[in-house]
Enzyme design. Structure first.
Site, PDB file in Angstrom:
ATOM      1  N   LYS A 114       0.060   9.918 -20.515  1.00 34.79           N
ATOM      2  CA  LYS A 114       1.511   9.679 -20.625  1.00 34.79           C
ATOM      3  C   LYS A 114       2.263  10.998 -20.704  1.00 34.79           C
ATOM      4  O   LYS A 114       3.264  11.202 -20.032  1.00 34.79           O
ATOM      5  CB  LYS A 114       1.768   8.828 -21.881  1.00 34.79           C
ATOM      6  CG  LYS A 114       2.956   7.964 -21.826  1.00 34.79           C
ATOM      7  CD  LYS A 114       2.693   6.606 -21.216  1.00 34.79           C
ATOM      8  CE  LYS A 114       1.921   6.637 -19.928  1.00 34.79           C
ATOM      9  NZ  LYS A 114       1.374   5.392 -19.505  1.00 34.79           N
ATOM     10  N   CYS A 161       5.254   3.551  -0.493  1.00 33.74           N
ATOM     11  CA  CYS A 161       6.401   3.545   0.394  1.00 33.74           C
ATOM     12  C   CYS A 161       6.974   2.133   0.471  1.00 33.74           C
ATOM     13  O   CYS A 161       6.274   1.157   0.223  1.00 33.74           O
ATOM     14  CB  CYS A 161       6.089   4.009   1.804  1.00 33.74           C
ATOM     15  SG  CYS A 161       5.197   5.561   1.890  1.00 33.74           S
ATOM     16  N   LYS A 181       5.745   4.119  -8.683  1.00 30.72           N
ATOM     17  CA  LYS A 181       5.396   3.085  -9.663  1.00 30.72           C
ATOM     18  C   LYS A 181       4.196   2.271  -9.216  1.00 30.72           C
ATOM     19  O   LYS A 181       3.365   1.887 -10.023  1.00 30.72           O
ATOM     20  CB  LYS A 181       6.621   2.172  -9.876  1.00 30.72           C
ATOM     21  CG  LYS A 181       6.401   1.078 -10.891  1.00 30.72           C
ATOM     22  CD  LYS A 181       6.224   1.649 -12.287  1.00 30.72           C
ATOM     23  CE  LYS A 181       5.945   0.594 -13.332  1.00 30.72           C
ATOM     24  NZ  LYS A 181       5.322   1.188 -14.537  1.00 30.72           N
ATOM     25  N   ASN A 235       4.033   1.978   6.369  1.00 26.08           N
ATOM     26  CA  ASN A 235       3.380   2.162   5.063  1.00 26.08           C
ATOM     27  C   ASN A 235       1.891   2.205   5.307  1.00 26.08           C
ATOM     28  O   ASN A 235       1.369   1.423   6.112  1.00 26.08           O
ATOM     29  CB  ASN A 235       3.647   0.970   4.135  1.00 26.08           C
ATOM     30  CG  ASN A 235       5.043   0.982   3.561  1.00 26.08           C
ATOM     31  OD1 ASN A 235       5.822   1.887   3.818  1.00 26.08           O
ATOM     32  ND2 ASN A 235       5.358  -0.036   2.796  1.00 26.08           N
ATOM     33  N   TRP A 252       6.701   7.762  -0.020  1.00 30.35           N
ATOM     34  CA  TRP A 252       5.849   8.553  -0.911  1.00 30.35           C
ATOM     35  C   TRP A 252       4.904   9.310   0.013  1.00 30.35           C
ATOM     36  O   TRP A 252       4.107   8.713   0.727  1.00 30.35           O
ATOM     37  CB  TRP A 252       5.071   7.646  -1.861  1.00 30.35           C
ATOM     38  CG  TRP A 252       4.253   8.416  -2.848  1.00 30.35           C
ATOM     39  CD1 TRP A 252       4.677   8.977  -4.024  1.00 30.35           C
ATOM     40  CD2 TRP A 252       2.858   8.730  -2.753  1.00 30.35           C
ATOM     41  NE1 TRP A 252       3.639   9.604  -4.660  1.00 30.35           N
ATOM     42  CE2 TRP A 252       2.513   9.471  -3.903  1.00 30.35           C
ATOM     43  CE3 TRP A 252       1.870   8.448  -1.818  1.00 30.35           C
ATOM     44  CZ2 TRP A 252       1.223   9.944  -4.143  1.00 30.35           C
ATOM     45  CZ3 TRP A 252       0.580   8.928  -2.051  1.00 30.35           C
ATOM     46  CH2 TRP A 252       0.268   9.656  -3.204  1.00 30.35           C
ATOM     47  N   ARG A 310       8.349   2.376  -5.087  1.00 31.12           N
ATOM     48  CA  ARG A 310       7.154   2.629  -4.280  1.00 31.12           C
ATOM     49  C   ARG A 310       7.093   4.053  -3.752  1.00 31.12           C
ATOM     50  O   ARG A 310       6.137   4.433  -3.077  1.00 31.12           O
ATOM     51  CB  ARG A 310       7.119   1.670  -3.098  1.00 31.12           C
ATOM     52  CG  ARG A 310       6.656   0.304  -3.491  1.00 31.12           C
ATOM     53  CD  ARG A 310       6.768  -0.635  -2.340  1.00 31.12           C
ATOM     54  NE  ARG A 310       6.052  -1.848  -2.631  1.00 31.12           N
ATOM     55  CZ  ARG A 310       4.832  -2.140  -2.177  1.00 31.12           C
ATOM     56  NH1 ARG A 310       4.211  -1.319  -1.383  1.00 31.12           N
ATOM     57  NH2 ARG A 310       4.254  -3.252  -2.515  1.00 31.12           N
ATOM     58  N   GLU A 356       2.076  13.062 -17.278  1.00 30.65           N
ATOM     59  CA  GLU A 356       2.732  12.549 -16.063  1.00 30.65           C
ATOM     60  C   GLU A 356       4.245  12.689 -16.112  1.00 30.65           C
ATOM     61  O   GLU A 356       4.885  12.797 -15.075  1.00 30.65           O
ATOM     62  CB  GLU A 356       2.308  11.118 -15.736  1.00 30.65           C
ATOM     63  CG  GLU A 356       2.908  10.034 -16.578  1.00 30.65           C
ATOM     64  CD  GLU A 356       2.510   8.622 -16.119  1.00 30.65           C
ATOM     65  OE1 GLU A 356       2.534   8.346 -14.919  1.00 30.65           O
ATOM     66  OE2 GLU A 356       2.175   7.803 -16.989  1.00 30.65           O
TER      67      GLU A 356
HETATM   68  O1  M6R Z   1       0.162  -1.304 -11.435  1.00 26.23           O
HETATM   69  P1  M6R Z   1      -1.117  -0.833 -12.028  1.00 26.23           P
HETATM   70  O2  M6R Z   1      -1.228  -1.202 -13.473  1.00 26.23           O
HETATM   71  O3  M6R Z   1      -2.325  -1.276 -11.262  1.00 26.23           O
HETATM   72  O4  M6R Z   1      -1.048   0.732 -11.944  1.00 26.23           O
HETATM   73  C1  M6R Z   1      -2.138   1.526 -12.319  1.00 26.23           C
HETATM   74  C2  M6R Z   1      -1.738   2.969 -12.436  1.00 26.23           C
HETATM   75  O5  M6R Z   1      -1.247   3.449 -11.226  1.00 26.23           O
HETATM   76  C3  M6R Z   1      -0.666   3.183 -13.512  1.00 26.23           C
HETATM   77  O6  M6R Z   1      -1.072   2.686 -14.745  1.00 26.23           O
HETATM   78  C4  M6R Z   1      -0.333   4.673 -13.651  1.00 26.23           C
HETATM   79  O7  M6R Z   1      -1.444   5.350 -14.172  1.00 26.23           O
HETATM   80  C5  M6R Z   1       0.903   4.886 -14.513  1.00 26.23           C
HETATM   81  N1  M6R Z   1       1.774   5.829 -13.893  1.00 26.23           N
HETATM   82  C6  M6R Z   1       0.615   5.394 -15.864  1.00 26.23           C
HETATM   83  O8  M6R Z   1       1.738   5.516 -16.652  1.00 26.23           O
END
Ligand code: M6R
Length: 608
Positions: free
Chosen positions: A485, A2, A603, A100, A76, A27, A488
């Site tokens: 990938k 969030c 993200k 948050n 979120w 977020r 998701e």
């Molecule tokens: O920001 P981070 O690299 O720590 O994030 C880790 C995961 O949340 C991130 O890699 C997530 O799995 C992605 N959506 C994959 O594409």
């Protein structure tokens, strides 16, 4: 997760709040809303879905809003599904606020607030904070004392900003285990859950300590701790930020970011190569080289990059490496000792489980290294040593160029450790470094030059509701990332299996035309994975093999074989990752998915 924004100043608040929310949308994007002071008091506009929905309502209800103070939130969903009612801000009595984090004791508090006559309109934990604040405010009549008392009653993690009806043009905030920054800028004074929301206005911000209540007006910012008004926390000057250059002519950020991969690898390695060989900061390299074991801790794609890192470090430097899911590691840490070192990998540098794991290890006095893409992020700030990937801003939820840059940096680090430990000669390290810095970007550019072929594979193979990826060793680690990938962003059910394991259960799911993607590289296990591909082919699966080279006879076990260019077998996985990034991208586009903002995701995962 969030996003929070708060503003007080001499300018119209509404466009500033909306602009801030747009910068924080990565977020979470289940709903959005803002509240601001008007002549008739605090008003709130909020709606399920993207910020555009809230903007449309604002145009309809308050086209001429002149407010100079307000707060906003992009959500979120955690407690309570995405809906208008659950969207923030929440208002109870005279208090309006956004939050948050997660309040773990909200059910107990809710009963207490209901008993005191407060009525709830949402399913959220956040509304409980507003109700409790309203009750306490009735007794105390002072927002700072109220929020301090409220904060002390909350269990969990939180960053909160609040408006009180009778404290016009003032925003209050407090936090625990969840980020909230304060920025005094020429444009006005801001709260934000992330520096990104204000980086166009200032390169200085402050990070209030836990237990502090912050009061922000147009005239200035005051910090209150238990003793009363306190000195402001030290300013943090941001010296290094990722450039955010938009998506240009690309239809999606994800596609643009896949095309950025060669430069992400070049830029990441540029910092770390000197005279053709790996060059790392002495202390980081020596501490890691001296480790009895290296633990790599991360989530999602970052962990998948870490698994390739394990292969590289064990091969070149002969140091045992364990890869750990941060969400498990923080509660079930494996046995480790004073001689071990820890690498925390994160694109955002803010992932809650990774941050918590790192703090846990630091608190034991053990050595921590951050491998992060976002300068000045929490993990970068708090680790003992930092290795930056230079992938630039990654906006699409699906991580692509960050994964490629992380894998490349881990490869280079493994070479550096190998040289340090003398398990690798300088000449061999130099040859691999050249392959990595020149050969890999060139090979990936060849993959990017033929996207039509990959699109055609995605159309042929991703027709079923589920899909399997097989591989062994590093091929399996790439299979895991490729499967993540694809699932998701396309919402196809995907599973990655160590190829030898399928006959222990999973093969029961193989039937006619189920797509199976076999990843095969090198010589060591080639024949073994080929046999596993033959086993699923014999059960009428549709098999696509992605490999580092063509070997006569292997085509009998696949419907199609695709060779991903690479300078040497050790670097196949970094190159082939781009094939699978594009494969996922075209599949999602073909299915009409919201590629950059897939459902239910965000993200940056800042809740556990
Ligand atoms: O920001 P981070 O690299 O720590 O994030 C880790 C995961 O949340 C991130 O890699 C997530 O799995 C992605 N959506 C994959 O594409």
């Amino acid at each position: 997760m969030c996003g929070i924004i708060g503003y007080v100043g001499g300018n119209p608040a509404v466009p500033r709040l909306i602009n801030g929310l747009k910068k924080l949308e990565y977020r979470g994007y289940d709903s959005a809303g803002i509240s601001f002071f008007t002549e008739v008091g605090v008003v709130t506009v909020k709606a399920e879905g993207r910020i555009a929905n809230t903007e449309a309502l604002l145009r309809e209800k308050y086209p001429d809003a002149q407010s100079v103070c307000g707060l906003g939130h992009t959500r979120w969903a955690t407690t309570g599904k995405p809906s208008d009612a659950n969207a923030h801000p929440h208002r109870v009595g005279r208090v309006t606020l956004v939050h948050n984090g997660i309040i773990e004791n909200y059910k107990t508090l809710k009963k207490e607030c209901e008993a005191a006559g407060r009525v709830f309109r949402s399913q959220t934990d956040t509304e409980v904070i507003a109700a409790l604040a309203d009750i306490v405010y009735e007794r105390r009549g002072d927002p700072v004392a109220t929020l301090r008392e409220v904060a002390a009653r909350l269990e969990g993690s939180f960053a909160v900003t609040a408006l009180f009806d009778d404290r016009e043009n003032t925003v209050y905030g407090f936090r625990k285990d969840s980020p909230l920054i304060v920025a005094e800028t020429g444009d006005g004074n801001y709260f934000a859950s992330d520096y990104i929301a204000v980086k166009h206005l200032t390169d200085v911000y402050r990070f209030p300590a836990e237990g502090t209540v912050v009061e922000v007006t147009a005239d200035g910012v005051r910090y209150y701790d238990r003793e009363g008004e306190a000195a402001p926390p030290a300013p943090i000057r941001v010296t290094d930020v990722n450039r955010d250059d938009g998506k240009g002519a690309f239809p999606h950020f994800m596609l643009k970011e896949i095309f950025d991969v060669p430069d992400a690898i070049r830029n990441t390695c540029r910092d770390r190569v000197c005279e053709g060989r790996p060059a790392f900061d002495d202390e980081t390299l020596q501490r890691l080289a001296a480790a009895g074991r290296i633990f790599i801790v991360a989530c999602g794609t970052a962990l998948n990059a870490g698994k390739l890192g394990k292969v590289y470090i064990e091969k070149f430097a002969r140091i045992p490496v364990s890869c750990e899911l941060a969400s498990e590691f923080r509660y079930f840490p494996p046995l480790c000792g004073a001689n071990d070192s820890f690498i925390f990998i994160s694109q955002s540098g803010e992932t809650a489980d990774t941050v918590a794991s790192m703090r846990m290890i630091k608190s034991q006095g053990l050595y921590t290294v951050a491998l992060v893409n976002t300068p000045n992020s929490t993990i970068a700030r708090e680790a003992d040593g930092v290795l930056y990937t230079r992938a630039g801003t990654e906006t699409a939820v699906a991580s692509t160029k960050a994964y490629s840059a992380q894998s490349a940096l881990l490869f280079l680090l493994a070479l550096g450790l190998g040289m340090q430990k003398k398990t690798l000669t300088a000449e061999t390290a130099a040859a691999f470094t050249k392959n990595l810095t020149k050969g890999v970007p060139a090979a990936i550019e060849k993959i990017l030059a033929d996207t039509e072929k990959i699109k055609a594979f995605s159309e042929k193979y991703c027709t079923a509701p589920s899909c399997f990826f097989l591989g062994r060793g590093p091929d399996f680690f790439l299979a895991e990332e490729s499967s993540l990938k694809l699932k998701e962003i396309s919402y196809i059910h995907c599973e990655a299996y160590a190829a030898g394991e399928i006959k222990h259960g999973t093969i029961a799911l193989i039937e006619k035309d189920v797509p199976v993607i076999a990843i095969i590289s090198g010589d060591k296990i080639r024949a073994k994975t080929i046999s596993n591909a033959a086993e699923v082919k014999a059960r009428d699966a549709k098999v696509l093999t992605v490999t580092d080279r063509l070997v006569p006879g292997e085509d009998e076990t696949a419907d199609d074989i695709c060779v991903a260019d690479c300078p040497c077998e050790e670097l196949f996985h970094i190159c082939a990752a781009t094939f699978f990034q594009l494969f996922a991208y075209y599949t999602a586009v073909g299915r009409g998915r919201d590629v950059d903002k897939p459902r239910n995701l965000a993200k940056s995962v800042t809740v556990e």
